[in-house]
Design an enzyme around this catalytic site. Structure first.
Site, PDB file in Angstrom:
ATOM      1  N   TYR A   1     -12.784  -0.850  -3.068  1.00 30.35           N
ATOM      2  CA  TYR A   1     -13.204  -1.026  -1.668  1.00 30.35           C
ATOM      3  C   TYR A   1     -14.901  -0.921  -1.762  1.00 30.35           C
ATOM      4  O   TYR A   1     -15.195  -0.509  -0.491  1.00 30.35           O
ATOM      5  CB  TYR A   1     -12.600  -0.038  -0.685  1.00 30.35           C
ATOM      6  CG  TYR A   1     -11.236  -0.677  -0.342  1.00 30.35           C
ATOM      7  CD1 TYR A   1     -11.008  -1.797   0.382  1.00 30.35           C
ATOM      8  CD2 TYR A   1      -9.921   0.121  -0.309  1.00 30.35           C
ATOM      9  CE1 TYR A   1      -9.821  -2.424   0.831  1.00 30.35           C
ATOM     10  CE2 TYR A   1      -8.753  -0.375  -0.073  1.00 30.35           C
ATOM     11  CZ  TYR A   1      -8.825  -1.853   0.739  1.00 30.35           C
ATOM     12  OH  TYR A   1      -7.539  -1.974   1.199  1.00 30.35           O
TER      13      TYR A   1
ATOM     14  N   ASN B   1      -2.184   0.458   6.792  1.00 32.80           N
ATOM     15  CA  ASN B   1      -1.510  -0.975   7.418  1.00 32.80           C
ATOM     16  C   ASN B   1      -0.520  -1.744   6.320  1.00 32.80           C
ATOM     17  O   ASN B   1      -0.379  -2.989   6.401  1.00 32.80           O
ATOM     18  CB  ASN B   1      -2.543  -1.669   8.072  1.00 32.80           C
ATOM     19  CG  ASN B   1      -3.795  -2.143   6.956  1.00 32.80           C
ATOM     20  OD1 ASN B   1      -3.649  -1.696   5.733  1.00 32.80           O
ATOM     21  ND2 ASN B   1      -4.882  -2.560   7.278  1.00 32.80           N
TER      22      ASN B   1
ATOM     23  N   ARG C   1      -2.739 -13.943   4.192  1.00 31.61           N
ATOM     24  CA  ARG C   1      -3.635 -13.281   5.290  1.00 31.61           C
ATOM     25  C   ARG C   1      -2.597 -13.433   6.625  1.00 31.61           C
ATOM     26  O   ARG C   1      -2.564 -12.569   7.445  1.00 31.61           O
ATOM     27  CB  ARG C   1      -4.748 -13.768   5.245  1.00 31.61           C
ATOM     28  CG  ARG C   1      -5.904 -13.610   4.319  1.00 31.61           C
ATOM     29  CD  ARG C   1      -6.207 -12.155   4.160  1.00 31.61           C
ATOM     30  NE  ARG C   1      -6.871 -11.448   5.267  1.00 31.61           N
ATOM     31  CZ  ARG C   1      -7.558 -10.557   5.439  1.00 31.61           C
ATOM     32  NH1 ARG C   1      -7.650  -9.746   4.266  1.00 31.61           N
ATOM     33  NH2 ARG C   1      -8.154  -9.889   6.554  1.00 31.61           N
TER      34      ARG C   1
ATOM     35  N   ARG D   1       1.930  -6.504   9.282  1.00 29.01           N
ATOM     36  CA  ARG D   1       1.450  -5.390   9.829  1.00 29.01           C
ATOM     37  C   ARG D   1       2.215  -5.076  11.254  1.00 29.01           C
ATOM     38  O   ARG D   1       2.078  -4.130  11.611  1.00 29.01           O
ATOM     39  CB  ARG D   1       0.012  -5.441   9.815  1.00 29.01           C
ATOM     40  CG  ARG D   1      -0.757  -5.533   8.216  1.00 29.01           C
ATOM     41  CD  ARG D   1      -2.077  -6.096   8.344  1.00 29.01           C
ATOM     42  NE  ARG D   1      -2.874  -5.468   7.201  1.00 29.01           N
ATOM     43  CZ  ARG D   1      -3.977  -5.936   6.825  1.00 29.01           C
ATOM     44  NH1 ARG D   1      -4.650  -6.701   7.509  1.00 29.01           N
ATOM     45  NH2 ARG D   1      -4.432  -5.525   5.651  1.00 29.01           N
TER      46      ARG D   1
ATOM     47  N   THR E   1      -6.151  -6.855  10.650  1.00 29.51           N
ATOM     48  CA  THR E   1      -6.377  -5.394  10.163  1.00 29.51           C
ATOM     49  C   THR E   1      -5.743  -4.436  10.866  1.00 29.51           C
ATOM     50  O   THR E   1      -4.708  -3.415  10.575  1.00 29.51           O
ATOM     51  CB  THR E   1      -7.877  -5.136   9.836  1.00 29.51           C
ATOM     52  OG1 THR E   1      -8.371  -6.374   9.142  1.00 29.51           O
ATOM     53  CG2 THR E   1      -8.109  -3.681   9.276  1.00 29.51           C
TER      54      THR E   1
ATOM     55  N   HIS F   1      -2.448  -5.411   1.604  1.00 26.61           N
ATOM     56  CA  HIS F   1      -3.707  -5.818   1.600  1.00 26.61           C
ATOM     57  C   HIS F   1      -3.486  -7.413   1.161  1.00 26.61           C
ATOM     58  O   HIS F   1      -2.526  -7.779   0.238  1.00 26.61           O
ATOM     59  CB  HIS F   1      -4.229  -5.132   0.369  1.00 26.61           C
ATOM     60  CG  HIS F   1      -5.592  -5.761  -0.119  1.00 26.61           C
ATOM     61  ND1 HIS F   1      -6.729  -5.611   0.422  1.00 26.61           N
ATOM     62  CD2 HIS F   1      -5.796  -6.376  -1.103  1.00 26.61           C
ATOM     63  CE1 HIS F   1      -7.647  -6.315  -0.063  1.00 26.61           C
ATOM     64  NE2 HIS F   1      -7.113  -6.902  -1.113  1.00 26.61           N
TER      65      HIS F   1
ATOM     66  N   GLU G   1     -10.014  -9.422  -7.527  1.00 30.05           N
ATOM     67  CA  GLU G   1      -9.053  -8.430  -7.237  1.00 30.05           C
ATOM     68  C   GLU G   1      -7.921  -8.371  -8.206  1.00 30.05           C
ATOM     69  O   GLU G   1      -7.398  -7.544  -8.796  1.00 30.05           O
ATOM     70  CB  GLU G   1      -8.640  -8.262  -5.972  1.00 30.05           C
ATOM     71  CG  GLU G   1      -9.826  -7.963  -4.945  1.00 30.05           C
ATOM     72  CD  GLU G   1      -9.181  -7.867  -3.448  1.00 30.05           C
ATOM     73  OE1 GLU G   1      -8.196  -8.567  -3.233  1.00 30.05           O
ATOM     74  OE2 GLU G   1     -10.021  -7.642  -2.371  1.00 30.05           O
TER      75      GLU G   1
ATOM     76  N   PHE H   1     -15.050   4.707   7.752  1.00 28.70           N
ATOM     77  CA  PHE H   1     -13.756   4.992   7.509  1.00 28.70           C
ATOM     78  C   PHE H   1     -13.586   5.044   5.704  1.00 28.70           C
ATOM     79  O   PHE H   1     -12.618   5.179   5.373  1.00 28.70           O
ATOM     80  CB  PHE H   1     -12.922   3.923   8.107  1.00 28.70           C
ATOM     81  CG  PHE H   1     -13.154   2.569   7.699  1.00 28.70           C
ATOM     82  CD1 PHE H   1     -12.864   2.051   6.693  1.00 28.70           C
ATOM     83  CD2 PHE H   1     -13.808   1.831   8.749  1.00 28.70           C
ATOM     84  CE1 PHE H   1     -13.102   0.599   6.355  1.00 28.70           C
ATOM     85  CE2 PHE H   1     -14.074   0.334   8.492  1.00 28.70           C
ATOM     86  CZ  PHE H   1     -13.904  -0.092   7.100  1.00 28.70           C
TER      87      PHE H   1
ATOM     88  N   LYS I   1       0.729  -1.118  -0.136  1.00 28.40           N
ATOM     89  CA  LYS I   1       0.035  -0.102   0.170  1.00 28.40           C
ATOM     90  C   LYS I   1       0.691   1.232   0.137  1.00 28.40           C
ATOM     91  O   LYS I   1       1.952   1.119   0.318  1.00 28.40           O
ATOM     92  CB  LYS I   1      -0.862  -0.104   1.113  1.00 28.40           C
ATOM     93  CG  LYS I   1      -1.964  -1.275   1.258  1.00 28.40           C
ATOM     94  CD  LYS I   1      -2.932  -0.981   2.471  1.00 28.40           C
ATOM     95  CE  LYS I   1      -4.028  -2.154   2.291  1.00 28.40           C
ATOM     96  NZ  LYS I   1      -5.009  -1.730   3.554  1.00 28.40           N
TER      97      LYS I   1
HETATM   98  P1  DAT Z   1      -8.535  -6.164   5.644  1.00 29.24           P
HETATM   99  O1  DAT Z   1      -7.333  -4.934   4.903  1.00 29.24           O
HETATM  100  O2  DAT Z   1      -7.425  -6.659   6.565  1.00 29.24           O
HETATM  101  O3  DAT Z   1      -9.051  -7.006   4.670  1.00 29.24           O
HETATM  102  P2  DAT Z   1     -11.023  -4.846   5.941  1.00 29.24           P
HETATM  103  O4  DAT Z   1     -11.116  -5.553   4.619  1.00 29.24           O
HETATM  104  O5  DAT Z   1     -11.886  -5.128   6.912  1.00 29.24           O
HETATM  105  O6  DAT Z   1      -9.546  -5.311   6.082  1.00 29.24           O
HETATM  106  O7  DAT Z   1     -10.592  -3.087   5.607  1.00 29.24           O
HETATM  107  C1  DAT Z   1     -10.147  -2.761   4.575  1.00 29.24           C
HETATM  108  C2  DAT Z   1      -9.196  -1.754   4.833  1.00 29.24           C
HETATM  109  O8  DAT Z   1     -10.172  -0.556   5.411  1.00 29.24           O
HETATM  110  C3  DAT Z   1      -8.384  -1.902   6.050  1.00 29.24           C
HETATM  111  O9  DAT Z   1      -6.910  -2.612   5.295  1.00 29.24           O
HETATM  112  C4  DAT Z   1      -8.059  -0.494   6.589  1.00 29.24           C
HETATM  113  C5  DAT Z   1      -9.298   0.092   6.292  1.00 29.24           C
HETATM  114  N1  DAT Z   1      -9.897  -0.154   7.751  1.00 29.24           N
HETATM  115  C6  DAT Z   1     -10.505  -1.086   8.150  1.00 29.24           C
HETATM  116  N2  DAT Z   1     -11.176  -0.966   9.438  1.00 29.24           N
HETATM  117  C7  DAT Z   1     -10.857   0.364   9.806  1.00 29.24           C
HETATM  118  C8  DAT Z   1     -11.210   1.260  10.960  1.00 29.24           C
HETATM  119  N3  DAT Z   1     -11.908   0.633  11.899  1.00 29.24           N
HETATM  120  N4  DAT Z   1     -10.636   2.304  10.921  1.00 29.24           N
HETATM  121  C9  DAT Z   1      -9.817   2.853   9.659  1.00 29.24           C
HETATM  122  N5  DAT Z   1      -9.567   2.076   8.697  1.00 29.24           N
HETATM  123  C10 DAT Z   1      -9.939   0.788   8.734  1.00 29.24           C
HETATM  124 MG    MG Z   2     -10.445  -7.061   3.262  1.00 24.62          MG
END
Ligand code: DAT
Ligand code: MG
Length: 135
Positions: free
Chosen positions: A49, A112, A85, A102, A91, A115, A126, A57, A9
């Protein structure tokens, strides 16, 4: 052989962690089947996304993901989706175990560093997003 989609990222690219992260990928026996660098437009990041569009967020996430260059990779390995993963960690880096990418590199829950697709369906979607026709 299973395939997954990984992203290095913008926060990691900006801090010049691409080489270190690719080294971790190779050390963990993933084969890099494809790699490309790209800067997403806000519209592309919003589409990537889309499933999070109702989350508080979302707007911040879209701004961040379109804020700079990223690297997209197709990783191959048996159980690539689960193994990637696991190597990334959860996350929120505060919940990540020592040694996970991470925990090692993330700035916070949004920035973070990496991805990974979370299912075979997501991986295909994707991979197509970044490497399909028009990608
Ligand atoms: P992951 O990237 O572990 O699959 P996700 O799909 O739940 O996580 O969320 C996608 C992205 O969105 C994540 O990498 C960072 C952001 N994100 C998720 N939860 C968040 C939060 N509580 N506050 C801010 N950003 C968040
Ligand atoms: Mg995700």
């Amino acid at each position: 052989m299973e395939r997954t989609l990984a992203i290095i990222k913008p926060d990691a690219v900006q801090r010049q962690l691409v080489g270190v992260l690719i080294s971790e990928i190779e050390k963990n026996d993933f084969h890099i089947a494809a790699i490309k660098t790209q800067r997403l437009t806000a519209a592309q990041a919003a589409r990537f996304y889309d499933k999070h569009r109702a989350k508080p967020f979302y707007d911040s996430l879209v701004t961040y993901m379109s804020s700079g260059q990223l690297f997209a990779l197709i990783l191959e390995k048996p159980c690539a989706i689960k193994d990637w993963r696991h190597l990334m960690g959860p996350t929120n880096p505060k919940q990540a175990e020592p040694g996970s990418l991470r925990r090692l590199f993330a700035i916070d829950v949004q920035q973070n560093s990496v991805h990974g697709a979370d299912s075979p369906q997501t991986a295909e979607r994707e991979i197509n997003f970044f490497f399909g026709e028009g990608g």
